[in-house]
Design an enzyme around this catalytic site. Sequence first.
Site, PDB file in Angstrom:
ATOM      1  CD  GLU A 103       7.250  62.572  91.240  1.00 56.26           C
ATOM      2  OE1 GLU A 103       7.745  62.787  90.130  1.00 56.26           O
ATOM      3  OE2 GLU A 103       7.291  61.487  91.772  1.00 56.26           O
ATOM      4  CG  HIS A 144      14.019  59.738  88.167  1.00 59.54           C
ATOM      5  ND1 HIS A 144      13.406  58.689  88.806  1.00 59.54           N
ATOM      6  CD2 HIS A 144      13.024  60.496  87.657  1.00 59.54           C
ATOM      7  CE1 HIS A 144      12.098  58.801  88.683  1.00 59.54           C
ATOM      8  NE2 HIS A 144      11.833  59.904  87.994  1.00 59.54           N
TER       9      HIS A 144
END
Length: 160
Positions: A103, A144
């Site tokens: 990521e 998120h």
Amino acid sequence: MVSFKAILTLSLIGAAFATPIEQRAAEPVEDSGAVANSPEGSGMDLGGTDPTADAIEERGLLVRNILRQLLNNKQSGLTIISSTSNAITWLSRPPRRGRSLREYPVFQQHHKVYNYNSRPKENPGPFRLIATKDSRHFCGIISHDGIGHNPNAGLFHLCK
């Protein structure tokens, strides 16, 4: 070395997703007005439906920042994600099974690249670029879900 195919793919993703909005820590994700769906759904709408000149300019800036983060960063990303995990099967460009993924934080600020060596650690923000570990082949942009007042916590979902 990053392949031409990866660079071309990244240069075309600007039209594939909406401009992300900045979420302050004091603004809970559930009250932010963002539309978040499950991975089985259509993803997340991070911007309005009216593509104004400002939104188009911001989207172009975001794409340039993603390219800068992926191509100019000497580090290999934040964490290793297994490509056999069910959590990544809904990426816009899923990798082959067995590939290691990383990521990379995505920022809205111009020329911002995450500093992996800073102490204390920088706030990476809720948005992440997912790419293969070795070739840095683009797999998708995720965010998120946020927990309470922390937009950097919780499960991930695909950004469109």
